[in-house]
Design a protein around this motif. Structure first.
Motif, PDB file in Angstrom:
ATOM      1  N   LYS A  76      10.002 -16.794 -48.045  1.00 19.49           N
ATOM      2  CA  LYS A  76       8.845 -15.625 -48.009  1.00 19.49           C
ATOM      3  C   LYS A  76       8.563 -15.768 -47.652  1.00 19.49           C
ATOM      4  O   LYS A  76       6.937 -14.607 -46.811  1.00 19.49           O
ATOM      5  N   GLY A  77       7.723 -17.151 -47.476  1.00 14.96           N
ATOM      6  CA  GLY A  77       6.585 -17.043 -46.761  1.00 14.96           C
ATOM      7  C   GLY A  77       5.463 -17.936 -47.630  1.00 14.96           C
ATOM      8  O   GLY A  77       5.673 -18.058 -48.590  1.00 14.96           O
ATOM      9  N   LYS A  78       4.377 -18.250 -46.686  1.00 16.82           N
ATOM     10  CA  LYS A  78       3.458 -19.191 -47.462  1.00 16.82           C
ATOM     11  C   LYS A  78       1.957 -17.708 -48.769  1.00 16.82           C
ATOM     12  O   LYS A  78       1.954 -18.102 -49.590  1.00 16.82           O
ATOM     13  N   ASN A  79       3.020 -16.792 -48.664  1.00 17.45           N
ATOM     14  CA  ASN A  79       2.265 -15.967 -49.270  1.00 17.45           C
ATOM     15  C   ASN A  79       2.647 -15.689 -50.511  1.00 17.45           C
ATOM     16  O   ASN A  79       1.974 -15.526 -51.609  1.00 17.45           O
ATOM     17  N   ALA A  80       3.742 -15.844 -49.940  1.00 19.57           N
ATOM     18  CA  ALA A  80       4.354 -16.293 -52.009  1.00 19.57           C
ATOM     19  C   ALA A  80       4.068 -17.051 -52.669  1.00 19.57           C
ATOM     20  O   ALA A  80       5.011 -16.691 -54.127  1.00 19.57           O
ATOM     21  N   TRP A  81       4.105 -18.122 -51.893  1.00 21.44           N
ATOM     22  CA  TRP A  81       4.233 -19.610 -52.883  1.00 21.44           C
ATOM     23  C   TRP A  81       3.009 -19.251 -54.058  1.00 21.44           C
ATOM     24  O   TRP A  81       2.632 -20.524 -54.947  1.00 21.44           O
TER      25      TRP A  81
END
Length: 148
Positions: A76-81
């Motif tokens: 999902k990319g870095k924003n989800a982390w």
């Protein structure tokens, strides 16, 4: 002087040399040697073993599901982390609350039934009921048309 046997009750059905087995005290029940089997007699011990096993089993199952949810966020990319660390925390909190309620209710019911009948309880019974609790939780998570 007549003895009223209808109102006679044993004050303590445990053997004289009984000591509460430590948690978890599981033994291999198939062809158990004399003295190897562990039994619970007191309501507090039955409740405590059931609650502890339910807490452990719920924690394992909820952490497994939380790990799966975290793995689903990998692409999902870095924003989800930023928020993915909260998933295991929320799942463990919910597992603790659910296990406290389910383990206490089932443990107290088991203690009442076994003590009413003067039965001894194998230390496997609380473990089995913790598995039953988590299976009921899993089954209740599915929506069934026309079900309960």
């Amino acid at each position: 002087m007549a003895v009223d046997h209808a109102n006679t009750r044993l004050s303590n059905p445990a053997p004289l040399d009984y000591a509460t087995p430590p948690f978890p005290s599981l033994y291999w029940p198939y062809k158990a040697k004399p003295g190897v089997a562990n039994y619970l007699y007191y309501s507090f011990d039955i409740w405590r073993h059931t609650l502890l096993w339910t807490l452990i089993v719920y924690a394992v199952f909820h952490l497994t599901v939380a790990a799966w949810a975290v793995l689903m966020q990998l692409g999902k990319g870095k924003n989800a982390w930023k928020y993915v660390w909260a998933i295991p925390m929320v799942y463990i909190l919910l597992a603790g609350i659910e296990a406290l309620l389910a383990g206490s209710i089932v443990g107290l019911i088991l203690a009442a039934v076994y003590n009413a009948g003067y039965f001894r309880m194998s230390t496997w019974i609380p473990f089995i009921w913790s598995l039953i609790n988590v299976l009921v939780l899993i089954l209740s998570s599915f929506s069934i048309q026309g079900g309960l």
